[in-house]
Design an enzyme around this catalytic site. Structure first.
Site, mmCIF file in Angstrom:
data_model
loop_
_atom_site.group_PDB
_atom_site.id
_atom_site.type_symbol
_atom_site.label_atom_id
_atom_site.label_comp_id
_atom_site.label_asym_id
_atom_site.label_seq_id
_atom_site.Cartn_x
_atom_site.Cartn_y
_atom_site.Cartn_z
ATOM 1 N N ASN A 100 59.571 37.753 72.917
ATOM 2 C CA ASN A 100 59.249 38.054 74.312
ATOM 3 C C ASN A 100 58.757 36.760 74.961
ATOM 4 O OD1 ASN A 100 58.185 39.024 76.685
ATOM 5 N ND2 ASN A 100 57.061 40.711 75.746
ATOM 6 N N HIS A 151 59.731 44.307 84.773
ATOM 7 C CA HIS A 151 58.917 45.074 83.805
ATOM 8 C C HIS A 151 59.684 46.275 83.271
ATOM 9 C CE1 HIS A 151 54.819 43.702 85.663
ATOM 10 N NE2 HIS A 151 55.143 42.939 84.624
ATOM 11 N N HIS A 196 52.410 49.628 85.446
ATOM 12 C CA HIS A 196 52.203 48.492 84.538
ATOM 13 C C HIS A 196 51.298 47.513 85.272
ATOM 14 C CE1 HIS A 196 53.496 45.466 81.422
ATOM 15 N NE2 HIS A 196 52.863 44.734 82.320
ATOM 16 N N ARG A 250 49.782 36.361 92.514
ATOM 17 C CA ARG A 250 50.882 36.649 93.452
ATOM 18 C C ARG A 250 50.417 37.585 94.556
ATOM 19 N NH1 ARG A 250 54.971 38.653 88.981
ATOM 20 N NH2 ARG A 250 53.888 37.451 87.392
ATOM 21 N N GLU A 287 56.561 45.989 74.385
ATOM 22 C CA GLU A 287 57.888 45.525 74.808
ATOM 23 C C GLU A 287 58.708 45.057 73.610
ATOM 24 O OE1 GLU A 287 55.898 42.957 77.618
ATOM 25 O OE2 GLU A 287 57.173 43.706 79.226
HETATM 26 P P1 ADP Z 1 50.651 39.846 81.109
HETATM 27 O O1 ADP Z 1 51.115 40.506 82.365
HETATM 28 O O2 ADP Z 1 50.565 38.354 81.226
HETATM 29 O O3 ADP Z 1 51.321 40.342 79.848
HETATM 30 P P2 ADP Z 1 48.374 41.431 80.289
HETATM 31 O O4 ADP Z 1 49.143 42.703 80.266
HETATM 32 O O5 ADP Z 1 47.807 40.927 79.018
HETATM 33 O O6 ADP Z 1 49.128 40.247 81.003
HETATM 34 O O7 ADP Z 1 47.171 41.651 81.315
HETATM 35 C C1 ADP Z 1 46.286 40.647 81.677
HETATM 36 C C2 ADP Z 1 45.226 41.260 82.578
HETATM 37 O O8 ADP Z 1 44.570 42.323 81.856
HETATM 38 C C3 ADP Z 1 44.148 40.282 83.010
HETATM 39 O O9 ADP Z 1 43.895 40.427 84.398
HETATM 40 C C4 ADP Z 1 42.933 40.751 82.217
HETATM 41 O O10 ADP Z 1 41.748 40.568 82.913
HETATM 42 C C5 ADP Z 1 43.197 42.230 82.062
HETATM 43 N N1 ADP Z 1 42.445 42.755 80.921
HETATM 44 C C6 ADP Z 1 42.636 42.472 79.616
HETATM 45 N N2 ADP Z 1 41.693 43.086 78.855
HETATM 46 C C7 ADP Z 1 40.880 43.746 79.712
HETATM 47 C C8 ADP Z 1 39.712 44.563 79.585
HETATM 48 N N3 ADP Z 1 39.176 44.821 78.388
HETATM 49 N N4 ADP Z 1 39.172 45.109 80.703
HETATM 50 C C9 ADP Z 1 39.704 44.862 81.916
HETATM 51 N N5 ADP Z 1 40.806 44.096 82.117
HETATM 52 C C10 ADP Z 1 41.377 43.550 81.042
#
Ligand code: ADP
Length: 405
Positions: free
Chosen positions: A7, A185, A213, A246, A389
Protein backbone atom coordinates in the site's frame (compact mmCIF):
# COMPACT_ATOMS: atom_id res chain seq x y z
CA UNK A 1 -1.22 -19.36 -0.99
CA UNK A 2 0.87 -16.40 0.19
CA UNK A 3 0.18 -12.91 -1.13
CA UNK A 4 2.14 -9.76 -0.43
CA UNK A 5 0.04 -6.57 -0.43
CA UNK A 6 1.81 -3.24 -0.84
CA UNK A 7 0.00 0.00 0.00
CA UNK A 8 2.07 2.88 -1.35
CA UNK A 9 1.69 6.45 -0.06
CA UNK A 10 3.56 9.62 -1.10
CA UNK A 11 6.99 8.75 0.32
CA UNK A 12 6.11 5.62 2.25
CA UNK A 13 4.55 2.21 1.92
CA UNK A 14 2.82 -0.29 4.20
CA UNK A 15 2.82 -3.99 3.47
CA UNK A 16 1.39 -7.26 4.77
CA UNK A 17 2.23 -10.81 3.81
CA UNK A 18 -0.85 -13.03 4.12
CA UNK A 19 -1.48 -16.74 4.24
CA UNK A 20 -4.73 -16.53 2.25
CA UNK A 21 -6.21 -19.92 3.16
CA UNK A 22 -5.69 -19.43 6.89
CA UNK A 23 -6.66 -15.71 6.55
CA UNK A 24 -3.59 -14.95 8.66
CA UNK A 25 -0.98 -12.17 8.63
CA UNK A 26 2.52 -13.65 8.55
CA UNK A 27 4.44 -10.38 8.63
CA UNK A 28 3.64 -6.71 8.24
CA UNK A 29 5.50 -3.47 8.25
CA UNK A 30 5.96 0.02 6.98
CA UNK A 31 8.67 2.03 5.35
CA UNK A 32 8.71 5.79 5.91
CA UNK A 33 10.54 8.88 4.60
CA UNK A 34 11.86 7.37 1.39
CA UNK A 35 14.45 9.65 -0.22
CA UNK A 36 15.32 11.13 3.17
CA UNK A 37 18.12 10.38 5.68
CA UNK A 38 15.47 9.41 8.24
CA UNK A 39 14.17 6.59 6.04
CA UNK A 40 13.55 3.30 7.84
CA UNK A 41 11.66 0.07 7.48
CA UNK A 42 9.93 -1.45 10.53
CA UNK A 43 9.07 -5.11 10.01
CA UNK A 44 6.81 -6.96 12.46
CA UNK A 45 6.59 -10.73 12.59
CA UNK A 46 3.26 -12.12 13.69
CA UNK A 47 2.81 -14.73 16.33
CA UNK A 48 1.16 -17.60 14.45
CA UNK A 49 -1.04 -18.56 17.40
CA UNK A 50 -2.23 -15.17 18.63
CA UNK A 51 -1.85 -13.09 15.46
CA UNK A 52 -0.25 -10.35 17.60
CA UNK A 53 3.05 -8.62 16.87
CA UNK A 54 5.88 -10.87 18.09
CA UNK A 55 8.98 -8.94 17.22
CA UNK A 56 9.69 -5.70 15.33
CA UNK A 57 12.91 -5.30 13.41
CA UNK A 58 14.01 -1.84 12.25
CA UNK A 59 16.48 -1.15 9.43
CA UNK A 60 17.80 2.30 8.50
CA UNK A 61 19.89 3.82 5.71
CA UNK A 62 17.59 3.15 2.74
CA UNK A 63 17.64 5.81 0.05
CA UNK A 64 15.29 4.56 -2.64
CA UNK A 65 12.24 2.34 -3.15
CA UNK A 66 14.62 -0.28 -4.61
CA UNK A 67 16.74 -0.23 -1.38
CA UNK A 68 13.60 -0.57 0.72
CA UNK A 69 12.11 -3.43 -1.33
CA UNK A 70 15.43 -5.30 -1.41
CA UNK A 71 15.57 -4.95 2.38
CA UNK A 72 12.00 -6.29 2.57
CA UNK A 73 13.09 -9.39 0.61
CA UNK A 74 16.04 -9.87 3.01
CA UNK A 75 13.74 -9.56 6.04
CA UNK A 76 11.15 -11.96 4.62
CA UNK A 77 13.80 -14.59 3.83
CA UNK A 78 16.20 -13.93 6.72
CA UNK A 79 17.60 -17.14 8.32
CA UNK A 80 16.65 -15.99 11.82
CA UNK A 81 13.49 -13.90 11.35
CA UNK A 82 12.43 -15.07 7.90
CA UNK A 83 8.88 -16.22 7.28
CA UNK A 84 9.61 -17.79 3.87
CA UNK A 85 12.64 -19.60 2.44
CA UNK A 86 12.44 -18.08 -1.01
CA UNK A 87 10.48 -15.21 -2.57
CA UNK A 88 9.04 -17.67 -5.11
CA UNK A 89 6.79 -18.89 -2.28
CA UNK A 90 4.84 -15.64 -2.83
CA UNK A 91 2.02 -16.38 -5.30
CA UNK A 92 1.27 -12.75 -6.15
CA UNK A 93 1.94 -9.16 -5.18
CA UNK A 94 -1.02 -6.78 -4.94
CA UNK A 95 -0.48 -3.03 -5.25
CA UNK A 96 -2.80 -0.22 -4.21
CA UNK A 97 -2.99 2.33 -7.02
CA UNK A 98 -4.87 5.51 -6.18
CA UNK A 99 -5.98 6.64 -9.65
CA UNK A 100 -7.24 4.27 -12.35
CA UNK A 101 -9.64 6.88 -13.82
CA UNK A 102 -12.08 5.40 -16.37
CA UNK A 103 -9.43 2.98 -17.68
CA UNK A 104 -9.73 0.47 -14.85
CA UNK A 105 -12.94 -0.50 -13.10
CA UNK A 106 -11.48 -3.79 -11.83
CA UNK A 107 -8.11 -5.08 -10.59
CA UNK A 108 -5.73 -6.01 -13.43
CA UNK A 109 -2.58 -8.02 -13.90
CA UNK A 110 0.30 -5.58 -14.36
CA UNK A 111 2.11 -5.70 -17.70
CA UNK A 112 4.11 -3.01 -19.46
CA UNK A 113 0.99 -1.29 -20.78
CA UNK A 114 -0.67 -1.15 -17.34
CA UNK A 115 2.54 0.14 -15.71
CA UNK A 116 2.75 2.82 -18.39
CA UNK A 117 -0.91 3.84 -17.91
CA UNK A 118 -0.45 4.15 -14.15
CA UNK A 119 2.39 6.58 -14.82
CA UNK A 120 0.30 8.49 -17.37
CA UNK A 121 -2.59 8.81 -14.93
CA UNK A 122 -0.23 10.57 -12.52
CA UNK A 123 -1.49 13.70 -14.22
CA UNK A 124 -4.67 13.20 -12.16
CA UNK A 125 -2.98 12.09 -8.87
CA UNK A 126 0.66 13.18 -9.08
CA UNK A 127 2.01 12.22 -5.66
CA UNK A 128 0.34 8.83 -5.31
CA UNK A 129 0.44 7.42 -8.84
CA UNK A 130 4.08 8.36 -9.38
CA UNK A 131 5.05 6.65 -6.12
CA UNK A 132 3.02 3.53 -7.09
CA UNK A 133 4.61 3.54 -10.54
CA UNK A 134 8.09 3.59 -8.92
CA UNK A 135 7.26 0.79 -6.49
CA UNK A 136 5.73 -1.32 -9.29
CA UNK A 137 8.72 -0.86 -11.55
CA UNK A 138 11.12 -1.84 -8.68
CA UNK A 139 8.97 -4.89 -7.88
CA UNK A 140 8.92 -5.98 -11.53
CA UNK A 141 12.73 -5.94 -11.36
CA UNK A 142 13.08 -7.65 -7.98
CA UNK A 143 10.21 -10.20 -8.06
CA UNK A 144 10.58 -11.13 -11.72
CA UNK A 145 8.54 -14.33 -11.83
CA UNK A 146 5.77 -13.28 -9.46
CA UNK A 147 2.47 -11.98 -10.93
CA UNK A 148 1.69 -8.42 -9.85
CA UNK A 149 -1.84 -7.05 -9.60
CA UNK A 150 -2.95 -3.42 -9.51
CA UNK A 151 -5.97 -2.72 -7.29
CA UNK A 152 -7.37 0.76 -7.90
CA UNK A 153 -8.87 3.06 -5.26
CA UNK A 154 -11.14 4.55 -7.90
CA UNK A 155 -12.46 1.18 -9.17
CA UNK A 156 -15.02 0.71 -6.36
CA UNK A 157 -16.59 4.04 -7.38
CA UNK A 158 -16.94 3.09 -11.04
CA UNK A 159 -20.61 2.25 -10.29
CA UNK A 160 -21.46 5.89 -9.48
CA UNK A 161 -24.01 7.06 -12.09
CA UNK A 162 -23.16 9.83 -14.58
CA UNK A 163 -25.63 12.30 -13.04
CA UNK A 164 -23.61 12.00 -9.80
CA UNK A 165 -20.12 12.04 -11.25
CA UNK A 166 -20.46 14.90 -13.76
CA UNK A 167 -19.64 18.53 -12.89
CA UNK A 168 -21.62 21.49 -14.23
CA UNK A 169 -18.81 22.64 -16.53
CA UNK A 170 -18.96 22.86 -20.34
CA UNK A 171 -19.20 19.25 -21.59
CA UNK A 172 -16.10 19.70 -23.73
CA UNK A 173 -13.89 19.54 -20.62
CA UNK A 174 -15.22 16.08 -19.85
CA UNK A 175 -14.57 15.05 -23.46
CA UNK A 176 -11.14 16.68 -23.65
CA UNK A 177 -9.71 16.07 -20.16
CA UNK A 178 -12.06 13.47 -18.59
CA UNK A 179 -12.96 15.95 -15.87
CA UNK A 180 -15.48 14.22 -13.59
CA UNK A 181 -15.74 12.80 -10.08
CA UNK A 182 -13.66 9.63 -9.63
CA UNK A 183 -13.74 9.18 -5.85
CA UNK A 184 -10.98 7.66 -3.72
CA UNK A 185 -10.47 5.44 -0.64
CA UNK A 186 -12.47 2.84 -2.61
CA UNK A 187 -10.45 -0.12 -1.29
CA UNK A 188 -11.17 0.94 2.28
CA UNK A 189 -14.90 1.63 1.72
CA UNK A 190 -15.22 -1.74 -0.03
CA UNK A 191 -13.42 -3.54 2.83
CA UNK A 192 -15.48 -2.03 5.66
CA UNK A 193 -18.81 -2.59 3.89
CA UNK A 194 -17.95 -6.26 3.18
CA UNK A 195 -16.69 -6.78 6.72
CA UNK A 196 -19.88 -5.27 8.18
CA UNK A 197 -22.07 -7.48 6.00
CA UNK A 198 -20.08 -10.57 7.12
CA UNK A 199 -20.36 -9.57 10.78
CA UNK A 200 -24.13 -9.05 10.77
CA UNK A 201 -24.71 -12.01 8.45
CA UNK A 202 -26.68 -10.00 5.87
CA UNK A 203 -26.03 -9.92 2.16
CA UNK A 204 -24.53 -6.68 0.89
CA UNK A 205 -27.29 -6.73 -1.76
CA UNK A 206 -29.90 -5.91 0.87
CA UNK A 207 -27.93 -3.20 2.71
CA UNK A 208 -27.78 0.59 2.44
CA UNK A 209 -24.55 1.70 4.08
CA UNK A 210 -22.82 5.03 4.67
CA UNK A 211 -19.11 4.56 5.27
CA UNK A 212 -17.01 7.38 6.80
CA UNK A 213 -13.26 6.96 6.23
CA UNK A 214 -11.71 9.62 8.48
CA UNK A 215 -7.91 9.67 8.48
CA UNK A 216 -5.42 12.22 7.19
CA UNK A 217 -7.56 12.06 4.08
CA UNK A 218 -11.34 11.89 4.72
CA UNK A 219 -14.25 10.71 2.60
CA UNK A 220 -17.83 9.50 2.95
CA UNK A 221 -19.38 6.96 0.58
CA UNK A 222 -22.95 5.79 0.00
CA UNK A 223 -23.02 2.04 -0.70
CA UNK A 224 -26.35 0.69 -1.95
CA UNK A 225 -26.56 -3.06 -2.47
CA UNK A 226 -22.76 -3.35 -2.33
CA UNK A 227 -22.21 -0.69 -5.01
CA UNK A 228 -20.79 2.79 -4.45
CA UNK A 229 -23.46 5.27 -5.61
CA UNK A 230 -21.99 8.54 -4.28
CA UNK A 231 -18.78 9.66 -2.62
CA UNK A 232 -17.44 12.92 -1.26
CA UNK A 233 -14.01 13.05 -2.95
CA UNK A 234 -14.06 14.15 -6.55
CA UNK A 235 -11.75 14.63 -9.51
CA UNK A 236 -8.90 14.52 -6.99
CA UNK A 237 -8.76 13.64 -3.27
CA UNK A 238 -9.14 17.35 -2.46
CA UNK A 239 -12.93 17.50 -2.58
CA UNK A 240 -15.48 16.96 0.19
CA UNK A 241 -14.65 16.90 3.89
CA UNK A 242 -11.98 18.93 5.69
CA UNK A 243 -8.74 16.97 5.96
CA UNK A 244 -5.40 17.23 7.77
CA UNK A 245 -3.96 19.72 5.26
CA UNK A 246 -6.59 19.72 2.46
CA UNK A 247 -9.39 22.26 2.23
CA UNK A 248 -12.21 19.97 1.10
CA UNK A 249 -15.08 21.54 -0.89
CA UNK A 250 -15.32 25.27 -1.34
CA UNK A 251 -16.93 27.69 -3.76
CA UNK A 252 -14.62 27.49 -6.83
CA UNK A 253 -14.64 31.26 -7.27
CA UNK A 254 -12.75 31.54 -3.95
CA UNK A 255 -9.78 29.93 -5.72
CA UNK A 256 -9.65 32.41 -8.60
CA UNK A 257 -10.31 35.33 -6.24
CA UNK A 258 -7.41 34.43 -3.89
CA UNK A 259 -5.11 33.77 -6.86
CA UNK A 260 -5.85 37.21 -8.26
CA UNK A 261 -5.57 39.05 -4.93
CA UNK A 262 -2.32 37.32 -3.91
CA UNK A 263 -0.80 37.01 -7.41
CA UNK A 264 -0.46 33.23 -7.06
CA UNK A 265 0.39 30.71 -9.76
CA UNK A 266 -1.73 27.57 -10.16
CA UNK A 267 1.09 25.53 -8.55
CA UNK A 268 1.17 27.85 -5.52
CA UNK A 269 -2.62 27.71 -5.16
CA UNK A 270 -2.50 23.92 -5.47
CA UNK A 271 0.05 23.83 -2.65
CA UNK A 272 -2.17 26.01 -0.42
CA UNK A 273 -5.28 23.90 -1.07
CA UNK A 274 -3.50 20.56 -0.58
CA UNK A 275 -0.78 21.24 1.99
CA UNK A 276 -1.67 24.38 3.94
CA UNK A 277 -5.42 24.16 4.45
CA UNK A 278 -7.82 21.90 6.37
CA UNK A 279 -7.17 21.25 10.08
CA UNK A 280 -3.69 22.78 9.82
CA UNK A 281 -4.61 25.90 7.91
CA UNK A 282 -7.71 26.71 9.94
CA UNK A 283 -6.31 26.04 13.41
CA UNK A 284 -2.69 27.11 12.82
CA UNK A 285 -1.84 24.25 15.21
CA UNK A 286 -1.41 20.92 13.42
CA UNK A 287 -2.82 18.56 10.84
CA UNK A 288 -3.10 15.81 13.46
CA UNK A 289 -6.65 15.53 14.72
CA UNK A 290 -5.46 14.47 18.19
CA UNK A 291 -3.85 17.88 18.68
CA UNK A 292 -6.98 19.64 17.41
CA UNK A 293 -9.39 17.63 19.56
CA UNK A 294 -7.24 18.14 22.69
CA UNK A 295 -6.99 21.87 22.00
CA UNK A 296 -10.75 22.08 21.41
CA UNK A 297 -11.47 20.28 24.69
CA UNK A 298 -9.08 22.72 26.41
CA UNK A 299 -10.98 25.73 25.08
CA UNK A 300 -9.05 26.70 21.91
CA UNK A 301 -11.69 28.47 19.81
CA UNK A 302 -10.21 27.80 16.37
CA UNK A 303 -9.67 24.12 17.15
CA UNK A 304 -13.27 23.98 18.35
CA UNK A 305 -14.40 25.61 15.10
CA UNK A 306 -12.48 23.00 13.04
CA UNK A 307 -14.10 20.08 14.86
CA UNK A 308 -17.56 21.65 14.56
CA UNK A 309 -17.04 22.39 10.84
CA UNK A 310 -15.96 18.81 10.20
CA UNK A 311 -18.83 17.15 12.06
CA UNK A 312 -21.30 19.54 10.37
CA UNK A 313 -19.94 18.50 6.96
CA UNK A 314 -20.09 14.80 7.77
CA UNK A 315 -23.70 15.20 8.96
CA UNK A 316 -24.63 16.90 5.67
CA UNK A 317 -23.20 13.96 3.73
CA UNK A 318 -25.03 11.45 5.92
CA UNK A 319 -28.35 13.25 5.37
CA UNK A 320 -27.72 13.68 1.66
CA UNK A 321 -26.63 10.09 1.12
CA UNK A 322 -29.57 8.65 3.08
CA UNK A 323 -31.80 10.67 0.70
CA UNK A 324 -29.87 9.47 -2.38
CA UNK A 325 -30.27 5.82 -1.28
CA UNK A 326 -33.83 6.34 0.02
CA UNK A 327 -32.85 4.67 3.28
CA UNK A 328 -30.05 3.72 5.61
CA UNK A 329 -29.21 0.50 7.46
CA UNK A 330 -25.79 1.23 8.88
CA UNK A 331 -23.31 4.04 9.50
CA UNK A 332 -19.70 2.87 9.60
CA UNK A 333 -16.62 4.67 10.94
CA UNK A 334 -13.06 3.81 9.91
CA UNK A 335 -9.58 5.39 9.49
CA UNK A 336 -7.36 6.79 12.26
CA UNK A 337 -9.98 9.37 13.39
CA UNK A 338 -13.07 7.27 12.66
CA UNK A 339 -11.70 4.34 14.65
CA UNK A 340 -10.17 6.26 17.54
CA UNK A 341 -11.82 9.62 18.12
CA UNK A 342 -14.90 9.13 20.34
CA UNK A 343 -15.26 12.92 20.37
CA UNK A 344 -15.58 13.26 16.58
CA UNK A 345 -18.08 10.35 16.44
CA UNK A 346 -20.07 11.94 19.28
CA UNK A 347 -20.41 15.27 17.45
CA UNK A 348 -21.25 13.61 14.12
CA UNK A 349 -23.98 11.44 15.64
CA UNK A 350 -25.47 14.09 17.94
CA UNK A 351 -29.11 15.01 17.15
CA UNK A 352 -29.58 12.40 14.47
CA UNK A 353 -32.81 10.96 15.91
CA UNK A 354 -34.57 11.89 12.67
CA UNK A 355 -32.48 9.16 11.00
CA UNK A 356 -32.93 6.78 13.96
CA UNK A 357 -29.23 7.02 14.72
CA UNK A 358 -28.33 7.05 18.43
CA UNK A 359 -24.86 6.44 19.76
CA UNK A 360 -24.48 4.45 22.94
CA UNK A 361 -22.36 6.87 25.01
CA UNK A 362 -20.60 4.12 26.94
CA UNK A 363 -19.83 1.92 23.95
CA UNK A 364 -18.63 4.95 21.97
CA UNK A 365 -16.22 5.93 24.74
CA UNK A 366 -14.67 2.46 25.11
CA UNK A 367 -11.18 2.13 23.68
CA UNK A 368 -11.36 -1.56 22.67
CA UNK A 369 -9.78 -2.56 19.42
CA UNK A 370 -11.52 -4.35 16.58
CA UNK A 371 -14.94 -4.19 14.97
CA UNK A 372 -17.78 -3.20 17.28
CA UNK A 373 -21.32 -1.85 17.39
CA UNK A 374 -21.52 1.49 19.19
CA UNK A 375 -25.21 2.37 18.77
CA UNK A 376 -28.09 2.06 21.23
CA UNK A 377 -30.36 -0.98 21.08
CA UNK A 378 -33.22 0.78 19.28
CA UNK A 379 -30.96 2.71 16.93
CA UNK A 380 -29.93 1.82 13.43
CA UNK A 381 -26.52 0.20 13.36
CA UNK A 382 -23.49 2.43 13.99
CA UNK A 383 -20.25 0.44 13.88
CA UNK A 384 -16.52 0.99 14.07
CA UNK A 385 -14.80 -1.21 11.48
CA UNK A 386 -10.98 -0.84 11.47
CA UNK A 387 -9.94 -0.72 7.86
CA UNK A 388 -7.54 -3.23 6.33
CA UNK A 389 -6.76 -2.08 2.82
CA UNK A 390 -3.91 -4.61 2.51
CA UNK A 391 -6.29 -7.54 3.14
CA UNK A 392 -8.71 -6.20 0.50
CA UNK A 393 -5.82 -5.81 -1.98
CA UNK A 394 -4.62 -9.38 -1.31
CA UNK A 395 -8.17 -10.76 -1.65
CA UNK A 396 -8.70 -8.95 -4.95
CA UNK A 397 -5.32 -10.24 -6.23
CA UNK A 398 -6.27 -13.79 -5.22
CA UNK A 399 -9.69 -13.49 -6.93
CA UNK A 400 -8.08 -12.22 -10.12
CA UNK A 401 -5.53 -15.03 -10.16
CA UNK A 402 -8.20 -17.67 -9.68
CA UNK A 403 -10.28 -16.15 -12.50
CA UNK A 404 -7.41 -16.24 -15.00
CA UNK A 405 -5.78 -19.55 -14.03
P1 ADP B 1 -3.90 7.98 6.66
O1 ADP B 1 -5.09 8.64 6.04
O2 ADP B 1 -2.61 8.70 6.38
O3 ADP B 1 -3.83 6.49 6.48
P2 ADP B 1 -4.75 7.42 9.37
O4 ADP B 1 -5.93 6.64 8.94
O5 ADP B 1 -3.68 6.72 10.13
O6 ADP B 1 -4.08 8.25 8.21
O7 ADP B 1 -5.30 8.61 10.28
C1 ADP B 1 -4.49 9.62 10.79
C2 ADP B 1 -5.35 10.50 11.68
O8 ADP B 1 -5.92 9.68 12.72
C3 ADP B 1 -4.58 11.62 12.36
O9 ADP B 1 -5.31 12.83 12.26
C4 ADP B 1 -4.54 11.16 13.81
O10 ADP B 1 -4.58 12.23 14.70
C5 ADP B 1 -5.81 10.36 13.94
N1 ADP B 1 -5.70 9.43 15.06
C6 ADP B 1 -4.88 8.36 15.16
N2 ADP B 1 -5.01 7.78 16.39
C7 ADP B 1 -5.91 8.53 17.07
C8 ADP B 1 -6.48 8.49 18.38
N3 ADP B 1 -6.13 7.54 19.26
N4 ADP B 1 -7.42 9.41 18.71
C9 ADP B 1 -7.79 10.36 17.84
N5 ADP B 1 -7.29 10.47 16.58
C10 ADP B 1 -6.37 9.57 16.21
Amino acid sequence: MKILAINTGGSSFKYQLFDMEAERVLAKGNCENIGDEKCFIAHTLKDIKTGCGKETIKRHGLKTYTDALKMLVLLLTDKKYGIINDIDEIAAIGHRVVQGADLYSKPVLINEEVACNIKKLADLAPVHNLASASVISCCLEIFRRIPEVAVFDTAFHSTIPDYAYMFGLPYRYYEKYKIRKYGFHGISHQYVSQKYSDLVGKSLKELKIISCHLGNGCSVTAIDGGRSVETSMGFTPLDGLLMGTRSGSLDPSVVTYVMKKEGLSSEQMDEILNKESGYLGLSGLASDSRVIVDAAINGNELANLVIKMQSHRIKKYIGGYAAVMNGLDALLFTGGIGENSYFTRKLVCADMDFFSLQLDKKLNAETNEGCRRISEKDSKDIWIIPTNEEWMIAKEAKNLLSRIS
